[in-house]
Each structure stands twice: as C-alpha cells, then as structure tokens.
Design a protein around this motif. Structure first.
Motif, PDB file in Angstrom:
ATOM      1  N   CYS A  23      -9.633   1.357 -16.291  1.00 26.17           N
ATOM      2  CA  CYS A  23     -10.000   1.416 -14.879  1.00 26.17           C
ATOM      3  C   CYS A  23      -9.868   2.855 -14.386  1.00 26.17           C
ATOM      4  CB  CYS A  23      -9.139   0.482 -14.046  1.00 26.17           C
ATOM      5  SG  CYS A  23      -7.377   0.758 -14.178  1.00 26.17           S
ATOM      6  N   THR A  24     -10.423   3.086 -13.223  1.00 28.11           N
ATOM      7  CA  THR A  24     -10.323   4.410 -12.616  1.00 28.11           C
ATOM      8  C   THR A  24      -8.942   4.567 -11.987  1.00 28.11           C
ATOM      9  OG1 THR A  24     -11.120   3.678 -10.461  1.00 28.11           O
ATOM     10  CG2 THR A  24     -12.791   4.361 -12.069  1.00 28.11           C
ATOM     11  N   GLU A  25      -8.625   5.783 -11.574  1.00 29.08           N
ATOM     12  CA  GLU A  25      -7.345   6.022 -10.894  1.00 29.08           C
ATOM     13  C   GLU A  25      -7.257   5.196  -9.618  1.00 29.08           C
ATOM     14  OE1 GLU A  25      -7.004  10.194 -10.214  1.00 29.08           O
ATOM     15  OE2 GLU A  25      -7.035  10.673 -12.340  1.00 29.08           O
ATOM     16  N   GLU A  26      -8.360   5.121  -8.899  1.00 29.99           N
ATOM     17  CA  GLU A  26      -8.382   4.367  -7.641  1.00 29.99           C
ATOM     18  C   GLU A  26      -8.157   2.880  -7.901  1.00 29.99           C
ATOM     19  OE1 GLU A  26     -11.573   3.456  -4.135  1.00 29.99           O
ATOM     20  OE2 GLU A  26     -11.461   5.512  -4.904  1.00 29.99           O
ATOM     21  N   GLU A  27      -8.791   2.334  -8.942  1.00 31.97           N
ATOM     22  CA  GLU A  27      -8.602   0.926  -9.274  1.00 31.97           C
ATOM     23  C   GLU A  27      -7.170   0.659  -9.720  1.00 31.97           C
ATOM     24  OE1 GLU A  27     -13.050  -0.314 -10.860  1.00 31.97           O
ATOM     25  OE2 GLU A  27     -11.688   0.755 -12.208  1.00 31.97           O
ATOM     26  N   ALA A  28      -6.597   1.581 -10.474  1.00 34.54           N
ATOM     27  CA  ALA A  28      -5.216   1.428 -10.919  1.00 34.54           C
ATOM     28  C   ALA A  28      -4.263   1.425  -9.730  1.00 34.54           C
ATOM     29  CB  ALA A  28      -4.840   2.548 -11.888  1.00 34.54           C
ATOM     30  N   PHE A  29      -4.487   2.327  -8.787  1.00 29.97           N
ATOM     31  CA  PHE A  29      -3.633   2.367  -7.601  1.00 29.97           C
ATOM     32  C   PHE A  29      -3.786   1.078  -6.799  1.00 29.97           C
ATOM     33  CE2 PHE A  29      -2.710   3.334  -3.169  1.00 29.97           C
ATOM     34  CZ  PHE A  29      -1.418   3.813  -3.300  1.00 29.97           C
ATOM     35  N   ASP A  30      -5.027   0.578  -6.671  1.00 33.25           N
ATOM     36  CA  ASP A  30      -5.246  -0.676  -5.944  1.00 33.25           C
ATOM     37  C   ASP A  30      -4.500  -1.830  -6.610  1.00 33.25           C
ATOM     38  OD1 ASP A  30      -6.805   0.510  -3.993  1.00 33.25           O
ATOM     39  OD2 ASP A  30      -8.707  -0.031  -4.951  1.00 33.25           O
ATOM     40  N   LEU A  31      -4.504  -1.874  -7.957  1.00 34.71           N
ATOM     41  CA  LEU A  31      -3.770  -2.926  -8.666  1.00 34.71           C
ATOM     42  C   LEU A  31      -2.274  -2.850  -8.375  1.00 34.71           C
ATOM     43  CD1 LEU A  31      -5.496  -2.847 -12.161  1.00 34.71           C
ATOM     44  CD2 LEU A  31      -5.495  -4.754 -10.564  1.00 34.71           C
ATOM     45  N   LEU A  32      -1.727  -1.635  -8.440  1.00 31.70           N
ATOM     46  CA  LEU A  32      -0.295  -1.464  -8.161  1.00 31.70           C
ATOM     47  C   LEU A  32       0.031  -1.811  -6.710  1.00 31.70           C
ATOM     48  CD1 LEU A  32       0.315   1.860 -10.090  1.00 31.70           C
ATOM     49  CD2 LEU A  32       1.158  -0.411 -10.720  1.00 31.70           C
ATOM     50  N   ARG A  33      -0.827  -1.386  -5.794  1.00 33.03           N
ATOM     51  CA  ARG A  33      -0.605  -1.672  -4.370  1.00 33.03           C
ATOM     52  C   ARG A  33      -0.636  -3.174  -4.119  1.00 33.03           C
ATOM     53  NH1 ARG A  33      -4.103  -2.878  -0.865  1.00 33.03           N
ATOM     54  NH2 ARG A  33      -5.838  -2.072  -2.073  1.00 33.03           N
ATOM     55  N   ARG A  34      -1.630  -3.854  -4.709  1.00 33.43           N
ATOM     56  CA  ARG A  34      -1.749  -5.305  -4.524  1.00 33.43           C
ATOM     57  C   ARG A  34      -0.535  -6.026  -5.102  1.00 33.43           C
ATOM     58  NH1 ARG A  34      -6.220  -7.528  -7.548  1.00 33.43           N
ATOM     59  NH2 ARG A  34      -7.059  -5.480  -7.145  1.00 33.43           N
ATOM     60  N   LEU A  35      -0.088  -5.608  -6.289  1.00 31.50           N
ATOM     61  CA  LEU A  35       1.104  -6.210  -6.886  1.00 31.50           C
ATOM     62  C   LEU A  35       2.316  -6.004  -5.983  1.00 31.50           C
ATOM     63  CD1 LEU A  35       2.481  -7.637  -9.239  1.00 31.50           C
ATOM     64  CD2 LEU A  35       2.777  -5.395 -10.313  1.00 31.50           C
ATOM     65  N   SER A  36       2.428  -4.816  -5.411  1.00 33.13           N
ATOM     66  CA  SER A  36       3.531  -4.522  -4.499  1.00 33.13           C
ATOM     67  C   SER A  36       3.499  -5.454  -3.289  1.00 33.13           C
ATOM     68  CB  SER A  36       3.442  -3.062  -4.043  1.00 33.13           C
ATOM     69  OG  SER A  36       4.341  -2.802  -3.004  1.00 33.13           O
ATOM     70  N   GLU A  38       1.917  -8.433  -3.016  1.00 36.92           N
ATOM     71  CA  GLU A  38       2.059  -9.841  -3.381  1.00 36.92           C
ATOM     72  C   GLU A  38       3.484 -10.213  -3.756  1.00 36.92           C
ATOM     73  OE1 GLU A  38      -0.788 -10.441  -6.478  1.00 36.92           O
ATOM     74  OE2 GLU A  38      -2.495 -10.315  -5.092  1.00 36.92           O
ATOM     75  N   THR A  39       4.242  -9.256  -4.284  1.00 40.75           N
ATOM     76  CA  THR A  39       5.618  -9.535  -4.703  1.00 40.75           C
ATOM     77  C   THR A  39       6.643  -9.071  -3.672  1.00 40.75           C
ATOM     78  OG1 THR A  39       5.726  -7.448  -5.923  1.00 40.75           O
ATOM     79  CG2 THR A  39       5.047  -9.426  -7.145  1.00 40.75           C
ATOM     80  N   ASN A  40       6.157  -8.435  -2.615  1.00 42.65           N
ATOM     81  CA  ASN A  40       7.041  -7.914  -1.570  1.00 42.65           C
ATOM     82  C   ASN A  40       8.083  -6.951  -2.150  1.00 42.65           C
ATOM     83  OD1 ASN A  40       7.752  -7.642   1.122  1.00 42.65           O
ATOM     84  ND2 ASN A  40       9.312  -9.237   1.010  1.00 42.65           N
ATOM     85  N   VAL A  41       7.610  -6.076  -3.040  1.00 47.06           N
ATOM     86  CA  VAL A  41       8.448  -5.048  -3.666  1.00 47.06           C
ATOM     87  C   VAL A  41       7.808  -3.706  -3.342  1.00 47.06           C
ATOM     88  CG1 VAL A  41       9.269  -4.120  -5.876  1.00 47.06           C
ATOM     89  CG2 VAL A  41       9.143  -6.597  -5.533  1.00 47.06           C
ATOM     90  N   ASP A  45       9.090   1.070  -6.375  1.00 48.73           N
ATOM     91  CA  ASP A  45       9.886   0.249  -7.282  1.00 48.73           C
ATOM     92  C   ASP A  45       8.998  -0.435  -8.326  1.00 48.73           C
ATOM     93  OD1 ASP A  45      12.173   0.986  -5.905  1.00 48.73           O
ATOM     94  OD2 ASP A  45      12.134  -0.782  -4.604  1.00 48.73           O
ATOM     95  N   VAL A  46       7.787  -0.842  -7.926  1.00 51.44           N
ATOM     96  CA  VAL A  46       6.837  -1.409  -8.882  1.00 51.44           C
ATOM     97  C   VAL A  46       6.505  -0.365  -9.942  1.00 51.44           C
ATOM     98  CG1 VAL A  46       4.449  -2.219  -9.157  1.00 51.44           C
ATOM     99  CG2 VAL A  46       5.842  -3.089  -7.277  1.00 51.44           C
ATOM    100  N   CYS A  47       6.244   0.865  -9.498  1.00 51.88           N
ATOM    101  CA  CYS A  47       5.902   1.951 -10.425  1.00 51.88           C
ATOM    102  C   CYS A  47       7.082   2.294 -11.331  1.00 51.88           C
ATOM    103  CB  CYS A  47       5.447   3.181  -9.651  1.00 51.88           C
ATOM    104  SG  CYS A  47       3.903   2.901  -8.748  1.00 51.88           S
ATOM    105  N   ALA A  48       8.286   2.330 -10.779  1.00 50.63           N
ATOM    106  CA  ALA A  48       9.469   2.635 -11.588  1.00 50.63           C
ATOM    107  C   ALA A  48       9.671   1.562 -12.650  1.00 50.63           C
ATOM    108  CB  ALA A  48      10.707   2.747 -10.703  1.00 50.63           C
ATOM    109  N   ARG A  49       9.452   0.302 -12.286  1.00 52.15           N
ATOM    110  CA  ARG A  49       9.600  -0.796 -13.240  1.00 52.15           C
ATOM    111  C   ARG A  49       8.548  -0.694 -14.351  1.00 52.15           C
ATOM    112  NH1 ARG A  49      10.198  -6.341 -10.224  1.00 52.15           N
ATOM    113  NH2 ARG A  49      11.765  -5.132  -9.140  1.00 52.15           N
TER     114      ARG A  49
END
Length: 69
Positions: A23-36, A38-41, A45-49
């Motif tokens: 994926c592109t950098e933008e898509e990767a950031f969107d995935l991390l943001r969405r995970l953050s 959805e998990t309320n983290v 902290d998502v990135c550190a994990r």
C-alpha cells in the motif's frame, strides 16, 4: 562428516510468515488511524506495538525536548 542441527524428522516447522500488504504511505497511515479509532488506543501506542512486534523489542524512548534559549 559433520552434522549441524537435528535430523530432518525432528526439525521444527517453519514459523508462519506474517501477512503482507502492499500500500501507499497514505493507505498505511489510514489503516493505522482506523485501527487506533476502532480499538480506542492512541495512534502512537498502536505504532509502538507494531514496531515491537516487528523488531522484537520496544522502540527507544525519545529524549525530552530542551527548552529554547
């Protein structure tokens, strides 16, 4: 004859490879943001994990910011 390692019938099965995704950098950031969200983290902290899972150790803490003179 020198033998290195256990006999073939005793070897451990290979570790499963993690799923990869291209994926592109933008898509990767969107995935991390969405995970953050959805998990309320927090995103940091998502990135550190994620980095801990990939590298096998926690990322080094950043030094504190110094006040400007």
């Amino acid at each position: 004859m020198c033998h290195t390692g256990p006999p073939p019938d005793v070897r451990r099965p290979p570790k499963p490879r993690p799923r990869t995704r291209t994926c592109t950098e933008e898509e990767a950031f969107d995935l991390l943001r969405r995970l953050s969200q959805e998990t309320n983290v927090k995103l940091r902290d998502v990135c550190a994990r994620l980095l801990t899972d990939l590298a096998g150790r926690s990322p080094r803490p950043r030094p504190p910011l110094r006040p400007r003179p």
